[in-house]
Design a protein around this motif. Structure first.
Motif, mmCIF file in Angstrom:
data_model
loop_
_atom_site.group_PDB
_atom_site.id
_atom_site.type_symbol
_atom_site.label_atom_id
_atom_site.label_comp_id
_atom_site.label_asym_id
_atom_site.label_seq_id
_atom_site.Cartn_x
_atom_site.Cartn_y
_atom_site.Cartn_z
ATOM 1 N N LEU A 72 0.822 -1.214 0.000
ATOM 2 C CA LEU A 72 0.000 0.000 0.000
ATOM 3 C C LEU A 72 0.857 1.266 0.000
ATOM 4 O O LEU A 72 0.529 2.244 -0.684
ATOM 5 C CB LEU A 72 -0.929 0.002 1.221
ATOM 6 N N SER A 73 1.944 1.259 0.759
ATOM 7 C CA SER A 73 2.797 2.445 0.819
ATOM 8 C C SER A 73 3.483 2.695 -0.521
ATOM 9 O O SER A 73 3.616 3.847 -0.953
ATOM 10 C CB SER A 73 3.842 2.314 1.938
ATOM 11 N N VAL A 74 3.903 1.639 -1.201
ATOM 12 C CA VAL A 74 4.532 1.800 -2.515
ATOM 13 C C VAL A 74 3.511 2.334 -3.523
ATOM 14 O O VAL A 74 3.816 3.232 -4.318
ATOM 15 C CB VAL A 74 5.132 0.466 -3.003
ATOM 16 N N VAL A 75 2.286 1.799 -3.488
ATOM 17 C CA VAL A 75 1.230 2.312 -4.365
ATOM 18 C C VAL A 75 0.989 3.791 -4.082
ATOM 19 O O VAL A 75 0.867 4.613 -4.999
ATOM 20 C CB VAL A 75 -0.076 1.510 -4.171
ATOM 21 N N GLY A 76 0.935 4.156 -2.810
ATOM 22 C CA GLY A 76 0.703 5.550 -2.438
ATOM 23 C C GLY A 76 1.812 6.480 -2.877
ATOM 24 O O GLY A 76 1.550 7.642 -3.230
ATOM 25 N N LEU A 77 3.047 5.978 -2.888
ATOM 26 C CA LEU A 77 4.157 6.818 -3.346
ATOM 27 C C LEU A 77 4.000 7.206 -4.813
ATOM 28 O O LEU A 77 4.485 8.243 -5.252
ATOM 29 C CB LEU A 77 5.491 6.087 -3.136
ATOM 30 N N GLY A 78 3.315 6.358 -5.576
ATOM 31 C CA GLY A 78 3.083 6.672 -6.979
ATOM 32 C C GLY A 78 2.240 7.921 -7.172
ATOM 33 O O GLY A 78 2.323 8.570 -8.227
ATOM 34 N N ALA A 79 1.451 8.279 -6.145
ATOM 35 C CA ALA A 79 0.585 9.459 -6.258
ATOM 36 C C ALA A 79 1.373 10.760 -6.269
ATOM 37 O O ALA A 79 0.830 11.808 -6.614
ATOM 38 C CB ALA A 79 -0.420 9.477 -5.105
ATOM 39 N N THR A 213 12.623 4.780 -6.014
ATOM 40 C CA THR A 213 11.389 3.986 -6.086
ATOM 41 C C THR A 213 11.139 3.493 -7.498
ATOM 42 O O THR A 213 10.824 2.313 -7.724
ATOM 43 C CB THR A 213 10.186 4.824 -5.616
ATOM 44 N N THR A 214 11.300 4.369 -8.474
ATOM 45 C CA THR A 214 11.044 4.001 -9.865
ATOM 46 C C THR A 214 11.987 2.907 -10.346
ATOM 47 O O THR A 214 11.560 1.895 -10.908
ATOM 48 C CB THR A 214 11.186 5.235 -10.772
ATOM 49 N N VAL A 215 13.277 3.087 -10.115
ATOM 50 C CA VAL A 215 14.272 2.119 -10.596
ATOM 51 C C VAL A 215 14.123 0.791 -9.859
ATOM 52 O O VAL A 215 14.212 -0.284 -10.466
ATOM 53 C CB VAL A 215 15.701 2.676 -10.428
#
Length: 333
Positions: A72-79, A213-215
């Motif tokens: 969930l935290s990784v998904v949220g970072l995408g925002a 995060t992206t890489v």
């Protein structure tokens, strides 16, 4: 007579007290880790101290919560990210990701043979170092069917190195003069787990966090082809097992990350809300690191032998040094 009869009760009383402390300290520490003043490193160490001192009576619950909260935290970072930047970073990193994973697996195999580490543990440590730590190990376990001892050794080794990286990488990054983008790239290439990559990058700044995060997520996608390739190779060589250990975990949270980034990119009016979601996600990540630390145990610490630890440290130092040198020489940018 009374003194003698009270002796058996003393250990029981101590166990009860320790259990009660664990029941209190784990949820209390989890709550405190949401406070903005608590860093990722402090949360991880606090969780480890609680686990190693009084234990974690909620271990089964925190283990399940860790996987969910990290996703969930990784998904949220995408925002908080621009999908165009995400796509550019992913495409740019394709070549050195392939080279890095291949080199890491090859070097890991050589080290395991030289140090006489068991085949299962050596391969799991190499896979965890090459892609994304515990997530990659968990994904290939149903395919490789290693001994439980080998899985514990690999996970324990990766956990220890993740904890070290969370502290050491920002210090080294500042010492050698890495800018935010370079540090984000280095941490994504050289730190095992996504949680520690994001945790270290958060300490270095927003740009480092975005790049890292992206890489790292682009690298994590390689779990899928690696798992399929291992299964094919085991079947071809007649080493596949029919014993079930459950399906491999797929990194579906990466799709959520991309979807959130696409949403705020294509609907600019959502960006302020996206920044709020990102801030909350960063706090959830700190909570996740506390729970990861609380999931450690003395048994896991004892299971890490000297030879597997030597393989893990040597492999990690080699890959971290090579990637850092390539970044400093602008071979990787």
């Amino acid at each position: 007579m009374s003194a003698t009869s009270s002796r058996p009760d003393a250990p029981r009383s101590l166990r009860d007290t320790t259990l009660a402390l664990g029941r209190l300290l784990v949820p209390l520490g989890a709550l405190l880790s949401l406070w903005p003043g608590v860093s990722t490193a402090v949360a991880l160490v606090a969780g480890m101290l609680v686990a190693l001192s009084v234990g974690n009576p909620h271990a089964a619950l925190t283990r399940r919560a860790t996987h969910l909260l990290l996703s969930l935290s990784v998904v949220g970072l995408g925002a908080g990210m621009d999908l165009r930047v995400v796509a550019e970073e992913g495409a740019r990193g394709f070549l050195y990701t392939v080279v890095g994973i291949t080199a890491c697996l090859a070097l890991g195999a050589l080290l395991a043979r030289w140090l006489r580490v068991s085949r299962g543990a050596g391969l799991l440590i190499s896979i965890g170092t090459a892609i994304c730590g515990g997530s990659a190990i968990a994904a290939v376990v149903p395919v490789l069917r290693p001994r439980e001892e080998d899985v514990s050794i690999a996970l324990g080794t990766v956990f220890l190195l993740n904890a070290v990286a969370l502290f050491v990488f920002p210090v080294v990054g500042h010492a050698v003069g890495l800018d935010a983008r370079q540090f984000g790239l280095w941490s994504a290439l050289a730190i095992h787990d996504t949680s520690s990559v994001v945790g270290a990058a958060m300490r270095y700044g927003p740009q480092a966090l975005e790049v890292a995060t992206t890489v790292k997520l682009a690298r994590a996608l390689w779990i899928v082809p690696l798992t399929v390739s291992l299964g094919f190779w085991l079947r071809r060589t007649g080493q596949a097992s029919t014993q079930g250990q459950g399906p491999a975990r797929r990194p579906w949270f990466i799709l959520g990350f991309l979807a959130m980034a696409a949403l705020v990119t294509w609907v600019p009016s959502l960006r302020p809300a996206g920044q709020m979601v990102t801030h909350v996600s960063q706090r959830v990540l700190v909570l996740t690191l506390f729970l990861i630390g609380a999931g450690f145990s003395r048994q896991a610490l004892r299971s890490v032998g000297l030879k597997p630890l030597a393989q893990g440290i040597t492999l990690w130092l080699c890959m971290a040094s090579l990637s850092l040198g390539a970044i400093l020489l602008h071979v990787i940018s």
